[in-house]
Design an enzyme around this catalytic site. Sequence first.
Site, PDB file in Angstrom:
ATOM      1  N   HIS A 131       0.780  -1.129  -0.125  1.00 36.41           N
ATOM      2  CA  HIS A 131      -0.086  -0.035   0.012  1.00 36.41           C
ATOM      3  C   HIS A 131       0.727   1.148   0.105  1.00 36.41           C
ATOM      4  O   HIS A 131       2.071   1.029   0.098  1.00 36.41           O
ATOM      5  CB  HIS A 131      -0.838   0.038   1.300  1.00 36.41           C
ATOM      6  CG  HIS A 131      -2.214  -0.761   0.911  1.00 36.41           C
ATOM      7  ND1 HIS A 131      -3.159  -0.261   0.040  1.00 36.41           N
ATOM      8  CD2 HIS A 131      -2.786  -1.726   1.659  1.00 36.41           C
ATOM      9  CE1 HIS A 131      -4.195  -1.116   0.053  1.00 36.41           C
ATOM     10  NE2 HIS A 131      -3.712  -2.140   1.132  1.00 36.41           N
ATOM     11  N   ASP A 161       0.415   7.110  -3.406  1.00 34.24           N
ATOM     12  CA  ASP A 161      -0.927   6.896  -4.231  1.00 34.24           C
ATOM     13  C   ASP A 161      -1.228   8.066  -5.163  1.00 34.24           C
ATOM     14  O   ASP A 161      -1.329   7.634  -6.445  1.00 34.24           O
ATOM     15  CB  ASP A 161      -2.201   6.659  -3.370  1.00 34.24           C
ATOM     16  CG  ASP A 161      -2.275   5.318  -2.889  1.00 34.24           C
ATOM     17  OD1 ASP A 161      -1.495   4.626  -3.228  1.00 34.24           O
ATOM     18  OD2 ASP A 161      -3.167   5.113  -1.879  1.00 34.24           O
TER      19      ASP A 161
END
Length: 371
Positions: A131, A161
């Site tokens: 992640h 991200d």
Amino acid sequence: MAAGPLAGCRVVELGGIGPGPFAGMLLADLGAEVVRVDRPAATGEAGRGGPADVLNRGKRSVVLDLKQPDGVAALLGLAGRADVLLEGFRPGVAERLGIGPGECLARNPRLVYGRMTGWGQDGPLAATAGHDLTYIALTGALGAVGAAGGPPQIPLNLVGDFGGGGCYLVIGVLAALRAAELSGRGQVVDAAIVDGTAHLLASTFAKLARGAWTDERGVNQLDGGWPFYAVYETKDGRHVAVGALEPKFYRRLVELLELDVDPDRQHDRSRWPELRRLLEKRFAERTRDEWVTLFEGTDGCVAPVLSLAEAAGHPHLAARGSVVVRDGVLQPAAAPRFSQTPSAPGAAAPAVGADTRAVLTDWGIDERIIP
């Protein structure tokens, strides 16, 4: 649909989370027609569809079962008519489903096939899970954020991200579209969060190379290590950000705070511990908003640290419309801005699969395979 600079560009986005949907939203804000393709199980998924589903604004939603031949055929039909396809599977998954670059580019040689992953399409970690936090940890970005002597601080998922991931995917897609326009040939864009995050660190690596950066957190120019580029608590428990790096701005800061220090000795590091104590003491004497009133309109480079809700109402952001309320939901406006082809955030996200038949019909997919 927004009539921005990408008007007429067709994008197929294979449903995912985080940077992929953000990239699709950004392309939709720029005027592209974005069709999001979800799996059947996503129908009724919590948080999907409606004004609060900001990352899917401006898109249409199609549900296809890519484990079934008809679903694969419909997807390849869309790819054959698209300018861009975005996918965020682990490496090899799209190929196993029969919708990888080989199959899609065979249908449409001009297609830009954008791949969004954390680790990239190859390398020792390519097949493993991760992640934002694990990606930025490996690049050194996470280790550089935080106070000296304390643990690394998580910068939301902005750096990995959205910064190193979604934004770099869009940059790659736009560059590949230009190349396709010139050559008639599409290509694969391998956008890895680790690559983009490392690229964002270019200035930091440059400072490290010339000895202007110490490879530890909280002691450098831009990480809070310098007392005149730091965050200070105010009397009411809130905070202000001080960014008076240049001598003329530092001088103005000292004048407005009425500090008994010599502004010409700004870079005398032996005085920095005492300077930080003076700044901490002075900012603790007034509330955040009182300091805002004092510094407003000056070059002292002091700004209030605002919450998300407060930021939306700040006079400058309000005047520019940087953050807007649409359908009762606070969200960012489209960015950047264009003089001839203005962009705008699209309509609220539809329910999953709401546009399946309409999209497939509009795009000329064989009726025999339309669900």
